[in-house]
Design a protein around this motif. Structure first.
Motif, PDB file in Angstrom:
ATOM      1  N   SER A  93       0.846  -1.196   0.000  1.00  0.00           N
ATOM      2  CA  SER A  93       0.000   0.000   0.000  1.00  0.00           C
ATOM      3  C   SER A  93       0.883   1.248   0.000  1.00  0.00           C
ATOM      4  CB  SER A  93      -0.937  -0.008   1.205  1.00  0.00           C
ATOM      5  OG  SER A  93      -0.186  -0.055   2.409  1.00  0.00           O
ATOM      6  N   GLU A  95       2.404   4.569  -0.710  1.00  0.00           N
ATOM      7  CA  GLU A  95       1.781   5.772  -1.283  1.00  0.00           C
ATOM      8  C   GLU A  95       2.422   6.198  -2.602  1.00  0.00           C
ATOM      9  OE1 GLU A  95      -0.982   7.519  -0.501  1.00  0.00           O
ATOM     10  OE2 GLU A  95      -1.372   5.987   1.012  1.00  0.00           O
ATOM     11  N   ILE A  98       1.131   3.918  -5.353  1.00  0.00           N
ATOM     12  CA  ILE A  98      -0.280   4.241  -5.626  1.00  0.00           C
ATOM     13  C   ILE A  98      -0.357   5.518  -6.463  1.00  0.00           C
ATOM     14  CG2 ILE A  98      -2.461   4.960  -4.577  1.00  0.00           C
ATOM     15  CD1 ILE A  98      -1.718   3.040  -2.216  1.00  0.00           C
ATOM     16  N   ILE A 111      -4.984  -3.813  -3.736  1.00  0.00           N
ATOM     17  CA  ILE A 111      -4.048  -4.404  -2.785  1.00  0.00           C
ATOM     18  C   ILE A 111      -4.470  -5.856  -2.587  1.00  0.00           C
ATOM     19  CG2 ILE A 111      -3.114  -4.326  -0.461  1.00  0.00           C
ATOM     20  CD1 ILE A 111      -3.708  -1.289  -0.509  1.00  0.00           C
ATOM     21  N   VAL A 144      -8.062   3.076  -4.537  1.00  0.00           N
ATOM     22  CA  VAL A 144      -7.399   1.919  -3.939  1.00  0.00           C
ATOM     23  C   VAL A 144      -8.471   0.944  -3.448  1.00  0.00           C
ATOM     24  CG1 VAL A 144      -5.852   1.106  -2.128  1.00  0.00           C
ATOM     25  CG2 VAL A 144      -5.412   3.297  -3.255  1.00  0.00           C
ATOM     26  N   GLY A 147      -6.836  -3.355   1.331  1.00  0.00           N
ATOM     27  CA  GLY A 147      -5.876  -2.697   2.229  1.00  0.00           C
ATOM     28  C   GLY A 147      -6.293  -2.574   3.623  1.00  0.00           C
TER      29      GLY A 147
END
Length: 147
Positions: A93, A95, A98, A111, A144, A147
């Protein structure tokens, strides 16, 4: 009832992840066709030479050779795939990953869960998502998954 995307390309080098993806897909629908590529380069080669374009691409972020983000960039350079549904898949995950996925044009960042039922639900969600209206999604919409 939502339309189910049926022609799926998956670029994934981990055989266990491929096995569980296939298992989930078989449970979702018997009508789906899954084509698996062990790396991004083989996927790009296929996209450049095929008339049988997939309905959706799932790209693992960590692959040998071209990783998922590099592959995504090359997919977006192919004009026929510039607004095509692409889901980046990762156990991370992070950042920065992403953000790069979003900047490079991924439709979603998934995820990978360790729970099979969650994986099943995530894949089904991506296959029934209304990708045609995706370009009109607001910034606040969920990018997203998991997660």
């Amino acid at each position: 009832m939502r339309t189910l995307l049926k022609n799926i390309f998956l670029a994934e080098d981990d055989t266990d992840d491929v096995f569980f993806f296939k298992l989930a897909l078989e449970d979702i629908s018997n009508d789906c066709k899954l084509t698996v590529f062990p790396n991004g380069q083989e996927l790009i080669n296929r996209l450049q030479e095929t008339n049988d374009a997939p309905d959706i691409l799932f790209l693992d972020i960590n692959m040998p050779g071209l990783n998922g983000l590099e592959t995504l960039g090359l997919v977006r350079e192919l004009s026929v795939f510039e607004s095509f549904p692409v889901v980046i898949c990762s156990t991370s995950s992070n950042e920065a990953s992403i953000r790069k996925a979003k900047e490079n044009g991924a439709g979603r960042y998934m995820i990978k869960p360790s729970d099979f039922n969650k994986l099943h639900d995530m894949i089904e969600r991506m296959l029934t998502f209304d990708w045609k209206s995706h370009c009109t999604l607001k910034e606040s919409e969920e990018f997203v998954i998991g997660g």
